[in-house]
Design a protein around this motif. Structure first.
Motif, short mmCIF file in Angstrom:
data_model
loop_
_atom_site.label_atom_id
_atom_site.label_comp_id
_atom_site.label_asym_id
_atom_site.label_seq_id
_atom_site.Cartn_x
_atom_site.Cartn_y
_atom_site.Cartn_z
N MET A 1 0.83 -1.19 0.00
CA MET A 1 0.00 0.00 0.00
C MET A 1 0.87 1.24 0.00
N GLY A 2 0.65 2.15 -0.95
CA GLY A 2 1.39 3.39 -1.00
C GLY A 2 0.67 4.48 -0.23
N VAL A 3 1.42 5.25 0.54
CA VAL A 3 0.85 6.33 1.34
C VAL A 3 1.62 7.61 1.07
N TRP A 4 0.90 8.71 0.95
CA TRP A 4 1.53 10.02 0.74
C TRP A 4 1.07 10.96 1.84
N GLY A 5 1.93 11.93 2.18
CA GLY A 5 1.53 12.94 3.15
C GLY A 5 2.66 13.28 4.09
N VAL A 6 2.32 13.97 5.17
CA VAL A 6 3.30 14.34 6.19
C VAL A 6 3.90 13.07 6.78
N ASN A 7 5.24 12.99 6.84
CA ASN A 7 5.85 11.77 7.37
C ASN A 7 6.90 12.06 8.42
N PRO A 58 -6.49 9.41 5.29
CA PRO A 58 -5.11 9.34 4.78
C PRO A 58 -5.10 9.36 3.27
N ALA A 59 -3.99 9.77 2.67
CA ALA A 59 -3.85 9.80 1.21
C ALA A 59 -3.22 8.49 0.76
N LEU A 60 -4.03 7.61 0.20
CA LEU A 60 -3.57 6.29 -0.25
C LEU A 60 -3.40 6.30 -1.77
N LEU A 61 -2.20 6.02 -2.22
CA LEU A 61 -1.86 6.18 -3.63
C LEU A 61 -2.52 5.17 -4.55
N PHE A 62 -3.02 4.07 -3.99
CA PHE A 62 -3.67 3.06 -4.83
C PHE A 62 -5.19 3.05 -4.63
N GLU A 63 -5.70 3.99 -3.82
CA GLU A 63 -7.13 4.06 -3.57
C GLU A 63 -7.70 5.45 -3.85
N ARG A 65 -6.07 8.60 -3.75
CA ARG A 65 -5.21 9.65 -4.30
C ARG A 65 -4.37 9.08 -5.45
N THR A 66 -5.02 8.38 -6.35
CA THR A 66 -4.29 7.70 -7.42
C THR A 66 -3.58 8.68 -8.36
N TRP A 67 -4.06 9.91 -8.47
CA TRP A 67 -3.42 10.88 -9.37
C TRP A 67 -2.02 11.25 -8.91
N LEU A 68 -1.74 11.05 -7.61
CA LEU A 68 -0.42 11.36 -7.06
C LEU A 68 0.61 10.27 -7.34
N ARG A 69 0.13 9.07 -7.63
CA ARG A 69 1.03 7.92 -7.71
C ARG A 69 2.18 8.09 -8.72
N PRO A 70 1.93 8.59 -9.92
CA PRO A 70 3.05 8.73 -10.87
C PRO A 70 4.15 9.66 -10.38
N TYR A 71 3.80 10.63 -9.55
CA TYR A 71 4.79 11.58 -9.05
C TYR A 71 5.53 11.05 -7.81
N ALA A 72 4.93 10.06 -7.14
CA ALA A 72 5.53 9.52 -5.92
C ALA A 72 6.39 8.29 -6.19
N TYR A 177 -6.62 9.51 11.56
CA TYR A 177 -6.75 9.58 10.11
C TYR A 177 -5.40 9.46 9.42
N ARG A 178 -4.49 8.70 10.03
CA ARG A 178 -3.20 8.41 9.42
C ARG A 178 -3.18 6.96 8.94
N SER A 179 -2.21 6.64 8.11
CA SER A 179 -1.95 5.25 7.73
C SER A 179 -0.51 4.97 8.18
N PRO A 180 -0.31 4.67 9.45
CA PRO A 180 1.03 4.65 10.03
C PRO A 180 1.86 3.43 9.67
N ASP A 181 3.16 3.60 9.78
CA ASP A 181 4.11 2.51 9.60
C ASP A 181 4.03 1.60 10.83
N PRO A 182 3.72 0.32 10.65
CA PRO A 182 3.62 -0.58 11.81
C PRO A 182 4.95 -0.81 12.52
N PHE A 183 6.06 -0.43 11.87
CA PHE A 183 7.37 -0.60 12.50
C PHE A 183 7.80 0.64 13.28
#
Length: 270
Positions: A1-7, A58-63, A65-72, A177-183
């Motif tokens: 799963m791709g995620v974009w946003g503040v990290n 959250p901004a999910l690149l495959f769900e 916010r797909t328009w962002l995926r090519p740039y990410a 409303y985040r999609s956090p890293d489980p690690f």
């Protein structure tokens, strides 16, 4: 799963919500050769922020916010460059034994060829902080875990220097409303997380037009609002405050901040 946003929530603190908006609008004014004028930028940020408060997610690149995926997605050669840099990391002296133990414990159980390294340069915002990485082989591939010193927010230092307050890092990074890293975790004033070759900043480049820039600014403000919306009471207070603010307030505040940043820079240069 791709995620974009503040990290990067390293120095997160609870402060007036407008500071995040003003800082964002100011950074746009300071950007060289921006494709967007200050007024359009401010109005787009407010529109994105209002929508983020109303429909936080959250901004999910495959769900959604797909328009962002090519740039990410990484450009050709970026993954190879990432692993080349990893190979240049060297053993730290002295060896941080406690940090090493936590890093190794985060690896897959059957990882091999484990080595601890120190990161001397990666990201301008973290220069000077102790940073370490453990690199290992796992089922024919390489895995990397990083430990970075957690520094308190300057906001806390400026407003309550006598009190040692708990960091807001994990609270913000793992918000509703985040999609956090489980690690992702914090231990003994160090942030522990995984790093990989497919993480990158979006660079639109000179060829990107005004429409695309505005779309990205809208998404950035939406993401900021989604972070703020994690607190239901805070969300209601923000919405009430926004309704009271006069037209053009964000652009005006950013212009003042812009001037102060430039003044401070001139003074620093001497």
């Amino acid at each position: 799963m791709g995620v974009w946003g503040v990290n990067d929530f390293d120095e997160a603190a609870e402060m007036p919500y407008v500071l995040d908006l003003v800082r964002l609008a100011t950074s746009i004014q300071l950007a060289p050769r921006s494709a967007v004028d200050d007024e359009d930028a401010a109005s787009t940020l407010l529109k994105g922020y209002h929508e983020g408060l109303k429909y936080p997610r959250p901004a999910l690149l495959f769900e959604n916010r797909t328009w962002l995926r090519p740039y990410a997605e990484p450009d050709d050669g970026e993954a190879e460059e990432f692993w080349d840099d990893i190979e240049k990391y060297r053993k730290p002296r002295p060896r941080p034994r406690e940090v090493e133990k936590v890093l190794e414990a985060s690896l897959p159980k059957d990882a091999t060829d484990i080595r601890l390294c120190q990161i001397f340069k990666k990201g301008g915002g973290s220069l000077g902080r102790p940073r370490y990485a453990v690199i290992a082989k796992w089922r024919e591939g390489l895995v990397v875990r990083e430990a970075k010193a957690l520094v308190p927010s300057a906001w806390t230092w400026a407003h309550d220097a006598t009190t040692s307050k708990k960091s807001n890092f994990l609270k913000s990074a793992n918000g509703r409303y985040r999609s956090p890293d489980p690690f992702l975790t914090v231990h003994k004033k160090f942030i522990f997380r995984r790093i990989s070759a497919d993480s990158k900043k979006i660079e639109l480049g000179k060829s990107a037009g005004k429409k695309l820039h505005l779309k990205l600014l809208h998404a950035m403000a939406f993401d900021v609002a989604s972070i703020h919306a994690a607190s239901p009471a805070g969300r209601q207070a923000i919405e009430a405050d926004l309704r009271k603010r006069p037209r053009g307030w964000l652009q005006a505040a950013a212009t003042v901040a812009n001037g102060k940043v430039r003044r401070d820079y001139r003074q620093w240069r001497g």
